[in-house]
Design an enzyme around this catalytic site. Structure first.
Site, short mmCIF file in Angstrom:
data_model
loop_
_atom_site.label_atom_id
_atom_site.label_comp_id
_atom_site.label_asym_id
_atom_site.label_seq_id
_atom_site.Cartn_x
_atom_site.Cartn_y
_atom_site.Cartn_z
N SER A 86 -3.00 6.52 6.24
CA SER A 86 -2.34 5.70 6.90
C SER A 86 -2.97 5.04 8.06
O SER A 86 -3.81 6.25 9.01
CB SER A 86 -0.90 6.23 7.64
N LYS A 115 5.51 0.79 9.25
CA LYS A 115 5.02 1.77 10.16
C LYS A 115 6.99 2.69 10.21
O LYS A 115 7.09 2.19 10.62
CB LYS A 115 4.03 2.70 10.94
N SER A 138 0.87 3.57 2.44
CA SER A 138 0.98 4.64 3.62
C SER A 138 1.85 5.14 4.07
O SER A 138 2.30 5.91 4.43
CB SER A 138 0.38 3.07 4.49
N SER A 191 1.30 -1.24 -0.20
CA SER A 191 0.58 0.17 0.70
C SER A 191 1.18 1.19 -0.06
O SER A 191 2.53 1.11 0.21
CB SER A 191 -0.53 0.26 1.53
#
Length: 308
Positions: free
Chosen positions: A256, A146, A91, A89
């Protein structure tokens, strides 16, 4: 799926290793004795064809013995050293793009049992600014990636697209009660990022002098504060990071799902630190293309290397 593959690798290594050990310490010596007995009875060395017949192994055993070193190497490499991951993705844009294949350093934060992910040996935890891979707290079968923003004991505020951090007071040092605003400066880039019809703004962020990187924000998009994870005794957009936990955010701040929405990452959920991009594919095929969308349209060689 990654967890099942680790279990498969463990049992494949175990089974092939047992067969290899049995052959080396039991079956091979027996074959040598049989050849020696046959030579004694024949009164001399046996022909090569006869020796080969005595040395002939069961097909399944021969296969297990041949693949054992490879399986064992992959098991150790993937379980304790480095594991490949694919970015699914956007994010973490602009740092990581869809189609990036990354290497995660598994031993950065400790060594884990490959079967149940329990900690075997713990090292120093993540540093602020690290890009960490971890098991999603609400569903540990899913891996998330992250950036670490808040360390244990830190206070974090994300308000009006600005990030504020009050680091944990260190023992023996004077404690500050003033939040530090994370510095952000506009970036001029040839690459344009957008969400739908809205262009995303690229900013250079300095995480309290500990790590510098670029982020994306959508100036036209609200912060959705009502959807934020609500912690007792704090404001809706403020969080105090518990001990042995971390506050993480995606670099693509308005696109996100991260600690702002579901809370903190426990230390035991950490998988490792993303350290390098080993391959990067483009997927820019038109919707009406005759080829499937999962087939790459190109390779981004310029992205291969270390991750900031």
């Amino acid at each position: 799926m990654a967890g099942y593959f680790s279990i498969f690798l463990f049992f494949a290594t175990l089974v092939t290793g047992v067969v290899w050990a049995l052959d080396k310490f039991v079956w091979a010596p027996k074959r040598k004795l049989a050849i020696a007995d046959a030579e004694a009875q024949a009164g001399g060395e046996l022909p090569q064809e006869a020796v080969a017949k005595f040395n002939k192994q069961n097909g399944a055993s021969e296969f297990a013995i041949e693949i054992f070193p490879v399986v064992a190497f992959v098991f150790v490499l993937r379980s304790f050293l480095y594991e490949p991951f694919q970015i699914p993705s956007g994010s973490m844009m602009p740092t990581l793009l869809v189609g990036d294949f990354i290497l995660v350093e598994k031993f950065s934060y400790g060594l884990k049992n490959p079967l149940d992910s329990s900690n075997l040996v713990e090292f120093e935890g993540p540093q602020r600014g690290d890009i960490a891979v971890f098991k999603y707290p609400d569903n540990p079968t899913i891996d998330y990636i992250k950036r670490v923003i808040g360390l244990p004991g830190d206070r974090v505020i994300y308000r009006n697209k600005n990030l504020y951090i009050l680091p944990k007071c260190q023992e023996g040092q004077a404690c500050s009660k003033n939040y530090q605003q994370v510095a952000m400066e506009p970036v001029e880039s040839e690459q344009v990022f957008a969400k739908g019809s809205y262009r995303l703004q690229e900013l250079h962020e300095d995480l309290l002098g500990e790590k510098q990187h670029n982020i994306l924000i959508s100036p036209m998009q609200p912060d959705f504060v009502n959807a934020y994870f609500e912690q007792a005794s704090t404001q809706r957009d403020e969080w105090v990071v518990p001990e042995d936990s971390y506050f993480v955010m995606g670099d693509n701040r308005d696109n996100s799902q991260d600690s702002r929405f579901w809370g903190f990452v426990p230390r035991e959920n950490l998988v490792g630190e993303a350290v390098a991009i080993w391959m990067s594919f483009e997927f820019e095929r038109e919707a009406d293309s005759a080829l499937p969308q999962f087939i790459p349209t190109g390779v981004r060689f310029e992205r291969i290397g270390g991750i900031e």
